[in-house]
Design an enzyme around this catalytic site. Structure first.
Site, mmCIF file in Angstrom:
data_model
loop_
_atom_site.group_PDB
_atom_site.id
_atom_site.type_symbol
_atom_site.label_atom_id
_atom_site.label_comp_id
_atom_site.label_asym_id
_atom_site.label_seq_id
_atom_site.Cartn_x
_atom_site.Cartn_y
_atom_site.Cartn_z
ATOM 1 N N THR A 18 2.720 -0.550 -4.189
ATOM 2 C CA THR A 18 3.569 0.516 -4.735
ATOM 3 C C THR A 18 3.091 0.960 -6.122
ATOM 4 O O THR A 18 3.219 2.131 -6.482
ATOM 5 C CB THR A 18 5.039 0.071 -4.790
ATOM 6 O OG1 THR A 18 5.120 -1.206 -5.427
ATOM 7 C CG2 THR A 18 5.627 -0.046 -3.395
ATOM 8 N N THR A 19 2.510 0.045 -6.903
ATOM 9 C CA THR A 19 1.983 0.386 -8.225
ATOM 10 C C THR A 19 0.822 1.376 -8.124
ATOM 11 O O THR A 19 0.539 2.108 -9.075
ATOM 12 C CB THR A 19 1.550 -0.892 -8.968
ATOM 13 O OG1 THR A 19 2.700 -1.728 -9.132
ATOM 14 C CG2 THR A 19 0.962 -0.611 -10.334
ATOM 15 N N TYR B 12 14.936 3.027 2.201
ATOM 16 C CA TYR B 12 15.851 4.144 2.451
ATOM 17 C C TYR B 12 16.701 3.958 3.708
ATOM 18 O O TYR B 12 17.903 4.174 3.682
ATOM 19 C CB TYR B 12 15.102 5.492 2.526
ATOM 20 C CG TYR B 12 16.052 6.674 2.620
ATOM 21 C CD1 TYR B 12 16.710 7.132 1.490
ATOM 22 C CD2 TYR B 12 16.317 7.296 3.836
ATOM 23 C CE1 TYR B 12 17.611 8.189 1.565
ATOM 24 C CE2 TYR B 12 17.212 8.353 3.926
ATOM 25 C CZ TYR B 12 17.859 8.799 2.795
ATOM 26 O OH TYR B 12 18.749 9.827 2.866
ATOM 27 N N TYR C 201 6.875 -8.130 1.561
ATOM 28 C CA TYR C 201 7.154 -7.713 0.190
ATOM 29 C C TYR C 201 8.620 -7.333 0.095
ATOM 30 O O TYR C 201 9.049 -6.338 0.674
ATOM 31 C CB TYR C 201 6.247 -6.550 -0.201
ATOM 32 C CG TYR C 201 6.426 -6.039 -1.616
ATOM 33 C CD1 TYR C 201 7.107 -6.771 -2.592
ATOM 34 C CD2 TYR C 201 5.887 -4.812 -1.997
ATOM 35 C CE1 TYR C 201 7.257 -6.301 -3.881
ATOM 36 C CE2 TYR C 201 6.034 -4.324 -3.296
ATOM 37 C CZ TYR C 201 6.726 -5.069 -4.233
ATOM 38 O OH TYR C 201 6.877 -4.595 -5.511
ATOM 39 N N ARG D 281 13.856 -1.271 -5.169
ATOM 40 C CA ARG D 281 13.151 -0.070 -4.733
ATOM 41 C C ARG D 281 13.512 0.329 -3.299
ATOM 42 O O ARG D 281 13.543 1.518 -2.980
ATOM 43 C CB ARG D 281 11.626 -0.273 -4.827
ATOM 44 C CG ARG D 281 11.066 -0.196 -6.230
ATOM 45 C CD ARG D 281 9.553 -0.405 -6.188
ATOM 46 N NE ARG D 281 8.959 -0.222 -7.512
ATOM 47 C CZ ARG D 281 8.429 0.901 -7.945
ATOM 48 N NH1 ARG D 281 8.417 1.973 -7.180
ATOM 49 N NH2 ARG D 281 7.887 0.980 -9.148
ATOM 50 N N LYS E 197 5.953 -11.836 -1.086
ATOM 51 C CA LYS E 197 5.983 -11.417 -2.483
ATOM 52 C C LYS E 197 7.432 -11.104 -2.799
ATOM 53 O O LYS E 197 8.015 -10.172 -2.252
ATOM 54 C CB LYS E 197 5.101 -10.183 -2.686
ATOM 55 C CG LYS E 197 5.125 -9.637 -4.114
ATOM 56 C CD LYS E 197 4.367 -8.314 -4.226
ATOM 57 C CE LYS E 197 4.499 -7.740 -5.640
ATOM 58 N NZ LYS E 197 3.908 -6.386 -5.743
ATOM 59 N N ILE F 113 1.705 -11.388 -8.027
ATOM 60 C CA ILE F 113 1.021 -10.097 -7.884
ATOM 61 C C ILE F 113 1.582 -9.242 -9.006
ATOM 62 O O ILE F 113 2.725 -8.808 -8.972
ATOM 63 C CB ILE F 113 1.237 -9.476 -6.498
ATOM 64 C CG1 ILE F 113 0.580 -10.362 -5.430
ATOM 65 C CG2 ILE F 113 0.656 -8.061 -6.457
ATOM 66 C CD1 ILE F 113 0.831 -9.910 -4.008
#
Length: 292
Positions: free
Chosen positions: A46-47, A109, A135, A140, A164, A206
């Site tokens: 996502t980063t 979502y 993850y 988020r 993660k 991470i």
């Protein structure tokens, strides 16, 4: 999965002033991570602003990174989303050499039930040719992979090898450590939680701030792994404020500003709907950089 133990970094995707991917800066960033002691690289998590890259751009970034790294470090590919059929297709077709695992974010979502999360990952694991890291980042995604679901997936799907965790719940971390098998890995997904999570038994992080300060993050993880928590606490404290500033106006806006100031990448450009950090945050970042 020894490749996933230690300090990993979720690489940013540098952009040129016209918004295209800046491969020269990406190469600089990769070399910086290797030189400063990172253990592995996560490409297009996502980063990496993956949601704003199209399919061809993602393929090119994965291929460039694999070619540039040339086996110097293990690589993890970020492939996740809220359309299970599309994620199954992507992991099935992923065949770029040099990668040892796939990091797959929980569906966002849609807010699936725990059974929906389980079935999503089960379908993904059946299609994947590489091991999968779950993850969990409820802040988020809007939903939480509960420990029981993570453990159920690890038991049912042999290629689901790690999680993660960025839920900020130490009760949850403790449940995972209590109930998991020895070969299922807990990885910190939140920089400030790395030290206490490793004290619980996590194998590393991470990292986001590791883009800018890879040596500090890698050393912190090594000190924790060796049980040297007094030394690790100093590094942990050094990074707290700058990490907060990295996220205050959205990730990776802050860390890109640091990298530009360090001369690692050419611009701090991000793709809409993200925008560069404000002048006020820039000044705060510069002040903290001087302290570090």
């Amino acid at each position: 999965m020894n490749e996933l133990q230690g300090a990993g970094v979720a690489l940013v995707t540098p952009f040129n002033t016209d918004g295209t991917v800046d491969y020269e800066s990406l190469g600089n960033l990769i070399d910086y991570q290797i030189k400063e002691g990172m253990d592995y690289l996560v490409v297009l998590g996502t980063t990496g602003e993956t949601a704003t890259l199209n399919a061809e751009e993602r393929k090119q970034v994965w291929e460039f990174t694999s070619t540039h790294v040339a086996g110097r470090l293990p690589l993890v590919a970020g492939i996740g989303g809220n359309n299970t059929q599309e994620i199954v297709r992507q992991v099935d077709q992923f065949s770029i050499s040099g990668y040892c695992a796939i990091l797959s974010v929980s569906p966002y979502y849609n807010k699936p039930t725990q059974e929906g999360i389980y079935q999503h990952y089960k379908a993904t694991s059946e299609a994947a040719k590489l091991p999968i890291i779950l993850y969990n980042v409820p802040g988020r995604t809007g939903s939480n992979i509960l420990p029981a679901t993570a453990i159920r997936l690890a038991k049912a799907c042999r290629n689901i090898v790690a999680i993660k965790e960025a839920s900020a719940s130490f009760a949850q971390f403790g449940e995972i450590m209590r109930d998991k098998s020895d070969d299922f890995l807990l990885i910190s997904g939140d920089d400030p939680a790395t030290l206490p999570m490793m004290a619980l038994g996590a194998v590393g992080v991470i990292s986001v701030v590791g883009n800018a300060y890879p040596k500090k993050v890698a050393t912190l993880v090594k000190e924790c792994a060796n049980g040297n928590y007094i030394e690790a606490r100093k590094l942990h404290s050094d990074l707290l404020k700058i990490t907060d500033l990295c996220f205050i106006e959205g990730n990776p806006c802050g860390v890109k500003y640091i990298l530009k100031n360090q001369g690692i990448i050419a611009t701090d450009g991000v793709r809409l709907p993200l925008v560069p950090v404000s002048t006020q945050t820039q000044e705060a970042i510069e002040k903290e950089m001087e302290k570090i």
